[in-house]
Design an enzyme around this catalytic site. Structure first.
Site, mmCIF file in Angstrom:
data_model
loop_
_atom_site.group_PDB
_atom_site.id
_atom_site.type_symbol
_atom_site.label_atom_id
_atom_site.label_comp_id
_atom_site.label_asym_id
_atom_site.label_seq_id
_atom_site.Cartn_x
_atom_site.Cartn_y
_atom_site.Cartn_z
ATOM 1 N N LYS A 71 -0.231 3.583 -5.870
ATOM 2 C CA LYS A 71 0.386 4.711 -6.559
ATOM 3 C C LYS A 71 -0.609 5.853 -6.682
ATOM 4 O O LYS A 71 -1.716 5.664 -7.162
ATOM 5 C CB LYS A 71 0.820 4.246 -7.940
ATOM 6 C CG LYS A 71 2.274 4.574 -8.176
ATOM 7 C CD LYS A 71 2.679 4.212 -9.565
ATOM 8 C CE LYS A 71 4.012 3.501 -9.544
ATOM 9 N NZ LYS A 71 4.103 2.388 -10.415
ATOM 10 N N ASP B 129 0.825 -1.211 0.000
ATOM 11 C CA ASP B 129 0.000 0.000 0.000
ATOM 12 C C ASP B 129 0.856 1.255 0.000
ATOM 13 O O ASP B 129 2.035 1.213 0.299
ATOM 14 C CB ASP B 129 -0.885 0.004 1.252
ATOM 15 C CG ASP B 129 -2.173 -0.739 0.992
ATOM 16 O OD1 ASP B 129 -2.428 -1.082 -0.177
ATOM 17 O OD2 ASP B 129 -2.919 -0.976 1.954
ATOM 18 N N MET C 278 -8.078 8.489 9.232
ATOM 19 C CA MET C 278 -8.472 9.228 8.024
ATOM 20 C C MET C 278 -9.369 10.410 8.378
ATOM 21 O O MET C 278 -10.389 10.638 7.733
ATOM 22 C CB MET C 278 -9.198 8.282 7.045
ATOM 23 C CG MET C 278 -8.296 7.167 6.541
ATOM 24 S SD MET C 278 -9.156 5.913 5.588
ATOM 25 C CE MET C 278 -9.804 4.848 6.863
HETATM 26 N N1 SAH Z 1 -4.705 -0.419 8.656
HETATM 27 C C1 SAH Z 1 -4.185 0.861 9.081
HETATM 28 C C2 SAH Z 1 -5.140 1.989 8.788
HETATM 29 C C3 SAH Z 1 -5.341 2.222 7.318
HETATM 30 S S1 SAH Z 1 -6.356 3.605 7.003
HETATM 31 C C4 SAH Z 1 -3.835 0.801 10.566
HETATM 32 O O1 SAH Z 1 -4.148 -0.192 11.220
HETATM 33 O O2 SAH Z 1 -3.229 1.744 11.070
HETATM 34 C C5 SAH Z 1 -5.153 4.879 6.792
HETATM 35 C C6 SAH Z 1 -5.124 5.779 7.994
HETATM 36 O O3 SAH Z 1 -4.366 5.206 9.019
HETATM 37 C C7 SAH Z 1 -4.484 7.127 7.728
HETATM 38 O O4 SAH Z 1 -5.357 8.035 7.125
HETATM 39 C C8 SAH Z 1 -4.117 7.551 9.128
HETATM 40 O O5 SAH Z 1 -5.248 8.011 9.831
HETATM 41 C C9 SAH Z 1 -3.740 6.216 9.767
HETATM 42 N N2 SAH Z 1 -2.290 5.988 9.721
HETATM 43 C C10 SAH Z 1 -1.609 5.042 9.037
HETATM 44 N N3 SAH Z 1 -0.285 5.129 9.296
HETATM 45 C C11 SAH Z 1 -0.138 6.144 10.156
HETATM 46 C C12 SAH Z 1 0.979 6.733 10.807
HETATM 47 N N4 SAH Z 1 2.225 6.274 10.634
HETATM 48 N N5 SAH Z 1 0.754 7.781 11.631
HETATM 49 C C13 SAH Z 1 -0.483 8.252 11.852
HETATM 50 N N6 SAH Z 1 -1.546 7.731 11.275
HETATM 51 C C14 SAH Z 1 -1.404 6.700 10.440
#
Ligand code: SAH
Length: 476
Positions: free
Chosen positions: A270, A248, A383
Site C-alpha cells: 500500500k 505486492d 526501476m
Molecule cells: N520481480 C519483478 C520486478 C520487481 S521490481 C519482475 O520480475 O518483473 C519492479 C520493477 O519491475 C518496476 O520498477 C519495473 O521496472 C518492472 N516492472 C514490473 N512490472 C512491469 C510491467 N508490467 N511493465 C514494465 N515494467 C514492469
C-alpha cells in the site's frame, strides 16, 4: 454491473409466458427444466406447446392474455414477437406484480435470462448484459465440453453427504475432502453407479477423519507482468488453493480476482497515505500465517526471483521451519521484449544480457558501465525511470555511442501499455515528456523490431511514443 445475478427459487411458483411461436418455444424449453408452474397464453400455439400441455408439462390457455392473468406470477415472459402485443402483455404483468422479460428487448425487460450450462444441481449462468450473446454462447460451449456429464449426479450425492462431512473441521480439512471427492474418488467411483459413489464417500471421509492437518506452506509466486494470461498454470492453481494471499503493489486486479473469495487478501504494498509496509513486517506476516497452518501465497510481480527481495522472506520462513516453494513467473524483461518483437540475446549482437536495477538500497545503483558501453550490449533495466539521467551519464562517460537505441515499455502486457522509442542521448528528455506513471522497463541497446515499430507507428503518428499495444492490434 447493471444486472445482478441471483438464483431465484421458482419451485411451485407461477411462471407465465405469452406467445406461441419460435421465441416462446425457445424460452419454454429452458423454463421446463425448472420446478416452476408454467402457464402459456396464446390463441395460436405451436404443436410442441400443445404436446407439452397434453403431457401436463405446462398449462395452455388458448386466448390472448388479459389483466389479472399474471396474478401471483414470479416471472413473466412477453414472447409474442410483436412489439405492440409484447408491450401490452408486459404492462399487464407489471401491473400484476410479476418480474417482466420482453424477449429480445433489453430496454423494456426487468431481468434477462442467461445462457445456462446445466449440470443440475450445478448450474452455471452466463450473462453479457445483452452486449454479446455470441460470446455467451461460445463460453457456454466451452464449459459444456469441459465439465463432465457426471458432475450433476456427483453434486447431488455429495449434497446428501454434507451433514456427515461436518465431522471434519471447517475450512481447509473440509475443503480438501470435497476437492478429492469431486475431482478424484467421486468420478472414479461413478462407474459403479450411485452405490459406488456412496461407498467411496464413506471411505474417503473415514480416511480424512484420521488424517493429520496439512501443515502450513508458503508459495512464493511470480505473478507475471500483469496480464492474467501470462500466469503459469501452477500459479493459478496455488492461487486457487490459497488461504492467505499477500501481494505486492504491482499485482494487477484481474490476477487478484483469481484467488478464492474466502481467502484473506493482504496488500503488502500500500502506498496511499503512508510508506509501503516494511520488509520485516511482511516477513512477520508471512511467518505468522505459515505457522497457523495456512496455505500462503506470497504474490510478487514478474518473477519472484528478480529484484523481489525474495531471499529475506525465504530466510524468515526457514527460520521457523515452514515449508516453502517458488513458482516461477514471467519477468517484466521477458514480457516487455515480446511487446517490441525482439529477442533478449542474438547471435552476432549480444551473447549475454544483463538485468540491472536503476537504484538499490544506497540510491542510484552502480554497474560495470565500461563493459555495457561496448557496442551491441543489451541490458534490461528495472526501476530505472528515476535514474535515467544517471545511467545515461555513466554510459556516455564510459564511451557508449549516444545513438544507442533505448526503448522504455510502461505497463508491459497491460491494457494501458505504452512504448517509448528513443536513444541514449535523448533518454532523460523523452522520459520526462512521456510522463510515465506506471511501472516501466527500459531496454538499453534494443529498439522495437522494424516491423513491430511500423505497426505501432500506424496506430499513432510518427511520434516515438506508442500507446497501442502490439498484441491488441493483432487481435483487431
Ligand atoms: N520481480 C519483478 C520486478 C520487481 S521490481 C519482475 O520480475 O518483473 C519492479 C520493477 O519491475 C518496476 O520498477 C519495473 O521496472 C518492472 N516492472 C514490473 N512490472 C512491469 C510491467 N508490467 N511493465 C514494465 N515494467 C514492469
Amino acid at each position: 454491473m447493471d444486472h445482478f445475478p441471483i438464483f431465484l427459487r421458482v419451485h411451485g411458483r407461477r411462471i407465465v409466458l405469452s406467445g406461441g411461436g419460435e421465441a416462446a418455444l425457445a424460452k419454454l424449453r429452458l423454463l421446463m427444466k425448472t420446478a416452476g408452474r408454467i402457464t402459456v397464453f396464446t390463441p395460436n400455439p405451436a404443436p410442441e406447446i400443445e404436446n407439452w400441455a397434453a403431457e401436463g408439462k405446462l398449462a395452455l390457455v388458448r386466448r390472448a392474455m388479459a389483466p389479472g392473468d399474471t396474478m401471483c406470477a414470479a416471472l413473466f415472459y412477453a414472447a409474442d414477437e410483436d412489439a405492440v402485443e409484447d408491450a401490452r402483455t408486459a404492462a399487464i404483468a407489471r401491473a400484476d406484480g410479476a418480474l417482466v422479460n420482453v424477449v429480445d428487448n433489453l430496454e423494456d425487460s426487468q431481468f434477462i435470462t442467461p445462457a445456462i450450462v446445466d449440470r443440475d444441481p450445478v448450474t452455471i449462468a452466463i450473462g453479457t448484459e445483452g452486449a454479446a450473446p455470441v460470446l455467451a454462447r461460445a463460453i457456454k460451449a466451452d464449459l459444456e465440453e469441459r465439465l463432465p456429464a457426471a458432475l450433476g449426479p456427483l453434486a447431488r450425492i455429495g449434497k446428501r453427504f454434507r451433514k456427515a462431512a461436518e465431522a471434519l473441521p471447517f475450512g481447509r480439512a473440509r475443503r480438501d475432502f470435497w476437492r478429492e471427492y469431486y475431482f478424484k474418488s467421486g468420478p472414479a467411483a461413478m462407474t459403479a453407479g450411485e452405490k459406488g459413489v456412496n461407498g467411496a464417500l464413506d471411505k474417503l471421509l473415514a480416511e480424512h477423519l484420521t488424517r493429520k492437518a496439512r501443515p502450513g506452506h508458503v508459495h512464493f509466486v511470480g505473478g507475471g507482468p500483469g496480464d492474467p494470461d501470462l500466469l503459469t498454470m501452477k500459479a493459478r492453481r496455488v492461487l486457487d488453493e490459497a488461504d492467505v494471499v499477500i501481494y505486492d503493489r504491482l499485482i494487477s486486479k484481474p490476477i487478484l480476482e483469481l484467488a478464492r473469495r474466502e481467502a484473506i487478501m493482504i496488500d503488502a504494498g500500500k502506498e496511499g497515505f503512508g510508506p509501503s509496509m516494511k520488509q520485516e513486517e511482511i516477513n512477520d506476516l508471512i511467518v505468522q500465517h505459515g505457522l497457523s497452518g495456512a496455505q500462503v501465497v506470497r504474490l510478487k510481480s514478474g518473477d519472484a526471483t528478480v529484484f523481489g527481495r525474495l531471499d529475506e522472506e525465504i530466510d524468515a520462513v526457514d527460520a521457523h521451519q515452514i515449508a516453502w516453494s517458488i513458482v516461477p513467473g514471467i519477468t517484466s524483461a521477458s514480457a516487455a521484449v515480446a511487446e517490441i518483437g525482439q529477442s533478449l540475446t542474438r547471435r552476432g549482437r549480444n551473447s549475454s544480457v544483463r538485468f540491472l536495477t536503476g537504484h538499490d538500497m544506497k540510491g542510484f545503483a552502480d554497474h560495470d558501465w565500461a563493459t555495457l558501453a561496448r557496442p551491441g550490449e543489451v541490458a534490461a533495466i528495472y526501476m530505472g525511470k528515476k535514474s535515467a539521467r544517471f545511467i545515461q551519464g555513466r554510459l556516455i562517460m564510459h564511451g557508449a555511442d549516444r545513438h544507442t537505441p533505448v526503448t522504455v515499455i510502461e505497463n508491459a502486457s497491460r491494457p494501458d501499455q505504452r512504448i517509448l522509442e528513443t536513444t541514449l542521448d535523448a533518454l532523460p528528455h523523452a522520459l520526462a515528456a512521456a510522463e510515465m506513471t506506471g511501472p516501466a522497463l527500459m531496454f538499453y541497446g534494443l529498439a522495437p523490431r522494424e516491423a513491430a515499430a511500423a505497426r505501432l507507428r500506424r496506430a499513432d503518428t510518427e511520434h516515438a511514443l506508442y500507446t497501442y499495444p502490439i498484441q491488441a492490434q493483432e487481435a483487431l
